[in-house]
Design a protein around this motif. Sequence first.
Motif, mmCIF file in Angstrom:
data_model
loop_
_atom_site.group_PDB
_atom_site.id
_atom_site.type_symbol
_atom_site.label_atom_id
_atom_site.label_comp_id
_atom_site.label_asym_id
_atom_site.label_seq_id
_atom_site.Cartn_x
_atom_site.Cartn_y
_atom_site.Cartn_z
ATOM 1 N N PRO A 168 0.987 -1.405 -0.164
ATOM 2 C CA PRO A 168 -0.025 0.256 -0.048
ATOM 3 C C PRO A 168 0.691 1.094 -0.284
ATOM 4 C CG PRO A 168 -0.937 -1.553 1.572
ATOM 5 C CD PRO A 168 0.641 -2.195 1.205
ATOM 6 N N LEU A 187 1.993 1.942 -3.670
ATOM 7 C CA LEU A 187 0.731 1.851 -4.490
ATOM 8 C C LEU A 187 0.967 1.033 -5.651
ATOM 9 C CD1 LEU A 187 0.405 5.900 -4.604
ATOM 10 C CD2 LEU A 187 -1.054 4.286 -3.469
ATOM 11 N N PRO A 239 -4.877 6.139 -4.250
ATOM 12 C CA PRO A 239 -5.786 6.578 -3.144
ATOM 13 C C PRO A 239 -6.988 6.910 -3.544
ATOM 14 C CG PRO A 239 -3.662 7.810 -3.163
ATOM 15 C CD PRO A 239 -3.738 7.432 -4.334
ATOM 16 N N GLN A 240 -8.002 6.563 -2.801
ATOM 17 C CA GLN A 240 -9.192 6.788 -2.957
ATOM 18 C C GLN A 240 -9.618 8.191 -2.697
ATOM 19 O OE1 GLN A 240 -11.806 4.395 -0.607
ATOM 20 N NE2 GLN A 240 -11.728 2.814 -2.023
ATOM 21 N N SER A 245 -7.386 -0.359 2.255
ATOM 22 C CA SER A 245 -6.322 0.709 2.593
ATOM 23 C C SER A 245 -6.733 1.750 1.932
ATOM 24 C CB SER A 245 -5.103 -0.064 1.885
ATOM 25 O OG SER A 245 -4.698 -1.065 2.549
ATOM 26 N N ASN A 246 -7.892 1.901 1.558
ATOM 27 C CA ASN A 246 -8.437 3.165 0.947
ATOM 28 C C ASN A 246 -7.657 3.512 -0.421
ATOM 29 O OD1 ASN A 246 -10.329 4.055 3.159
ATOM 30 N ND2 ASN A 246 -8.565 4.543 4.472
ATOM 31 N N GLN A 247 -7.530 2.476 -1.179
ATOM 32 C CA GLN A 247 -7.057 2.680 -2.470
ATOM 33 C C GLN A 247 -7.987 1.961 -3.441
ATOM 34 O OE1 GLN A 247 -2.966 0.970 -2.029
ATOM 35 N NE2 GLN A 247 -2.275 2.734 -0.949
#
Length: 351
Positions: free
Chosen positions: A55, A58, A169-170, A78-80
């Motif tokens: 994470p 990325l 990332p989100q 992982s908010n991705q």
Amino acid sequence: MATNADRSGELTEAIRAATSPLQLLGGGTKRFYGRQIDGHALHVAGHCGIVSYEPTELVISARAGTPLAHIESTLARSNQMLGFEPPRFGEAATLGGTVACGLSGPRRPYAGSARDFVLGVKIVNGKGERMAFGGQVMKNVAGYDVSRLMVGALGTLGLLLEISLKVLPQPERELTLGYALPLGEALARIASWSGKPLPLSAACHVNDTLYIRLSGSDSAVAAARAALGGEEIPRGTDFWTELREHRLPFFREDEPLWRVSVPPAAHLSIAGEWLIDWGGAQRWLKTSLPATEIWRAAEHAGGHATLFRGGDRAGEVFHPLSPVLARLHRNLKHAFDPAGILNPGRYTTAW
């Protein structure tokens, strides 16, 4: 289905032993795409599992048969996310099928295409040789970027075993706005907004309504919302999902569906029903007009057209290539699959 199974040896041996054409199959959700072909089915869906995921870097690497839903749920923890917002067209969709078809969702003009996010691949070519291209980092190097060459090749150059992807990332916040506008005004407005520092992440026109999505930090989305006006669309996330997965009412007809790729401001005078995506660069057309007429109009507008779904799948469905490009494609096919074992005819009747 097992969540972690390495079948690379079995798949490699199947290709080495093949004496007749193979039809490469993942989850089968995009089997409609491209030409209809015959061949012994080689199932890849059992070759699955996330190989590595960092994470902080990325980057994610996974086997080709890994369900796309599993990839996306893992990233979400992982908010991705996958930045190219790929369509699934069914819950059985796999990562390999997604990359082989090279399709991208509504975020594509603003974040990049599937090809832009592929860092490396491992494949088996038509001679049964395992090959690796690229890696897990972005590099600027001379020569052919073979890993990205596999994106959209429909399995005609090699069986994907493993793919490494850059992820994003989100966004902190997303908001969908709607505007009642005819197509011409909608395209002009999108063109104007695209030249400004706005957090646009999608733009679609359907049923005389322009829809846009704003994605980014809470402050950036709030500022853009105040500047652009429009009506906030409730459940905006659902709208973009329905668009991406072709579940909007527009897509529920039996008429042949064409995907027309043109410059965003292009004018196309083809009779039929239209839905405009990618801020004007991707246009969905329902029509029964002859393929030659659609190809000619798309080419005149500076683009190309594909018979995406329905119609005659035994004939050519992709835009005819120029003689130079056709020769390049044939040479690549011969280099990777000289005996024509892998998905022959899926892309064109020529090979």
